[in-house]
Write an enzyme that holds these catalytic residues in place. Structure first.
Site, PDB file in Angstrom:
ATOM      1  N   SER A 254       0.844  -1.198   0.000  1.00 46.53           N
ATOM      2  CA  SER A 254       0.000   0.000   0.000  1.00 46.53           C
ATOM      3  C   SER A 254       0.878   1.247   0.000  1.00 46.53           C
ATOM      4  CB  SER A 254      -0.852   0.013   1.270  1.00 46.53           C
ATOM      5  OG  SER A 254       0.007   0.167   2.385  1.00 46.53           O
ATOM      6  N   LYS A 255       0.222   2.383  -0.135  1.00 50.55           N
ATOM      7  CA  LYS A 255       0.962   3.640  -0.106  1.00 50.55           C
ATOM      8  C   LYS A 255       1.635   3.806   1.266  1.00 50.55           C
ATOM      9  CE  LYS A 255       1.007   8.420  -0.342  1.00 50.55           C
ATOM     10  NZ  LYS A 255       1.301   8.514   1.083  1.00 50.55           N
TER      11      LYS A 255
END
Ligand code: GLU
Length: 497
Positions: A254-255
């Site tokens: 994920s970011k």
């Protein structure tokens, strides 16, 4: 060579393209290229609520940056509405899809009452006749509702008792019992097809031979297969690529994971509502390195070879050698690739990159930037690192390393710096060898001790005790700039004393 290979990359323009999406595009591209096939770009923009301005442009720019060029497209699903309308109509007429008029509150009520009993509400064969749709209502009632423009969705009439067998190139055969599936919405009340419907219709109409996409779409595969069967269309071949996992192997990258690792998860900068997100490009990664790294996330070439140019990838990539288990994102490996590609890259091209990215270099002669690259690139993993390793060659220190400054701050250092300046002033041939000879013999004669001269000198030229060979720095800066930096440090120390 199979010239009938047609693949598509079908992103939804809902924001910046994640590197997982970029890898999907890459695998499609490699597969198409090696089979002399066609790579189609299709923008799946039927979900108005999730549509984000600028996302389509971003996708195209990201593909271009890594060297992926589509042969066809971009097609936009929002421009193909009438096609979906005709197809849904034919499915309704053949009794394989139906109008459902149930309003959101009623369905929500069912969901909640099921939840309260620990069950899940599924709209399908077991209850569809008790709900409000064109299967439970009589023809006149349905007509009346349609004429009155009542809101409806169109649902797929999923089979009651069938084993749906699907094949995946990477995962083999998968089967699902249809009685467990719900009657998926194919058409929404806003008059737009859902992803599933538009996707299948388009893949068929566009003669897509192979659907290569992320693992997150695997649960949709049975529905897609049923839709092909319902239309009586030949199914394409499917290949679901493994997820890209965070370095711990727990969950999709994920970011947030990227932030923790200090790396982006997007190819290019994205300026969104929440501010700017930097991409690999802005963080100083080369597109060739990123592509090479991404190609090996899930694909195992089965040899020791690791460095693959795009041409090598086209030649060697093998969809049958893609793993089914998730691929861990290894930042160190990415940095290793980028380091390798930086060493392979022409210094001139790297200099162009730097000049393009750093305002400070705009007025500097390119030859000088090339020399700076030559001196420092061996130690850099990224272009940004390279800049921080060589920026002092172009910009005089503004702040000195505090600890070192404290250490060398003394009247004796001021004297040493002044004497050194005097020596330097009289060197005629301001070349590394000459400078080195001159300074070394002066240090020996004066008995000052090497460290007592070299440390303040380095601090003056670089701002900290880092950098390449000091004599090389003197030559690079030239006599005038070197003297000016020595003088600035001695002024700084004077102020401190
Ligand atoms: N629009 C889907 C996405 O955003 C495409 C999935 C597919 O390739 O079928 O990923």
């Amino acid at each position: 060579m199979n010239s009938s290979v047609r693949v598509r990359f079908a992103p939804s323009p809902t924001g910046p393209l994640h590197i997982g999406g970029l890898r999907t595009a890459l695998f499609n591209y490699l597969f198409a290229k090696q089979s002399n096939g066609t790579f189609v770009l299709r923008i799946e923009d039927t979900d108005k609520k999730r549509y984000v301005n600028g996302a389509e442009k971003y996708i195209e720019e990201a593909l271009e940056w890594v060297g992926i060029k589509q042969e066809e497209g971009p097609y936009r699903q929002s421009e193909r509405k009438s096609l979906y309308k005709n197809h849904i109509q034919s499915l309704i007429e053949s009794g394989l899809a139906y109008y459902a008029f149930d309003d959101a509150e009623t369905l929500d009520g069912h969901r909640k009452s099921h939840e309260a009993k620990g069950k899940t509400f599924i709209y399908n064969w077991h209850n569809r006749l008790k709900l409000e749709n064109s299967l439970s209502l009589n023809k006149e009632e349905v007509e009346k509702k349609l004429i009155a423009n009542e809101k409806y969705v169109v649902r797929f009439k999923s089979f009651e008792n069938k084993t749906i067998v699907c094949r995946d190139v990477i995962r083999g055969e998968l089967s699902v019992e249809s009685r467990l599936l719900d009657d998926k919405i194919l058409y929404k009340s806003d008059g737009m097809p859902t992803y599933h419907f538009a996707n299948v219709v388009d893949d068929h109409l566009m003669n897509i031979s192979h659907v290569i996409r992320g693992e997150e779409w695997l649960p949709s595969l049975p529905l897609h297969c049923m839709l092909y069967d319902a239309f009586g269309w030949e199914r394409p071949k499917f290949a679901h690529l493994p997820l890209i996992l965070n370095p711990k192997g727990k969950g999709k990258l994920s970011k947030r994971d990227g932030d923790k690792l200090g790396v982006p998860v997007f190819p290019l900068q994205w300026s969104g509502e929440k501010g700017d997100l930097l991409g690999f490009k802005e963080e100083g990664y080369l597109p060739e390195a990123l592509t090479n790294f991404l190609a090996l996330l899930g694909w195992n070439p089965g040899t020791e070879k690791e460095i693959f140019s795009m041409d090598d990838l086209v030649e060697n990539f093998d969809i049958n050698k893609v793993n089914s288990s998730g691929a861990k994102f290894d930042v160190e490996k990415l940095k290793w690739f980028n380091h390798k590609y930086l060493q392979l890259e022409k210094n001139e091209k790297i200099a162009d990159h730097l000049i393009c990215s750093y305002q400070e270099l705009k007025t500097i002669k390119k030859e000088l930037v090339i020399s700076a690259v030559k001196l420092t690139k061996e130690r850099a993993n990224t272009l940004n690192e390279l800049w921080s390793l060589c920026s002092y060659l172009f910009i005089a220190p503004v702040n000195y390393n505090e600890k070192t400054l404290k250490k060398v701050s003394s009247a004796a250092t001021i004297e040493t710096l002044n004497e050194l300046s005097k020596k330097i002033e009289v060197i005629n041939t301001f070349k590394e060898n000459e400078i080195s000879k001159f300074i070394k013999s002066w240090i020996n004669e004066s008995g000052k001790g090497f460290g007592n001269v070299m440390q303040p000198a380095r601090l003056a030229l670089v701002g900290e005790l880092k950098g390449v060979d000091l004599y090389v720095i003197f030559e690079f800066l030239g006599k005038e700039e070197s003297l000016s930096r020595l003088n600035s440090l001695s002024e700084e120390i004077k102020n401190l004393l």
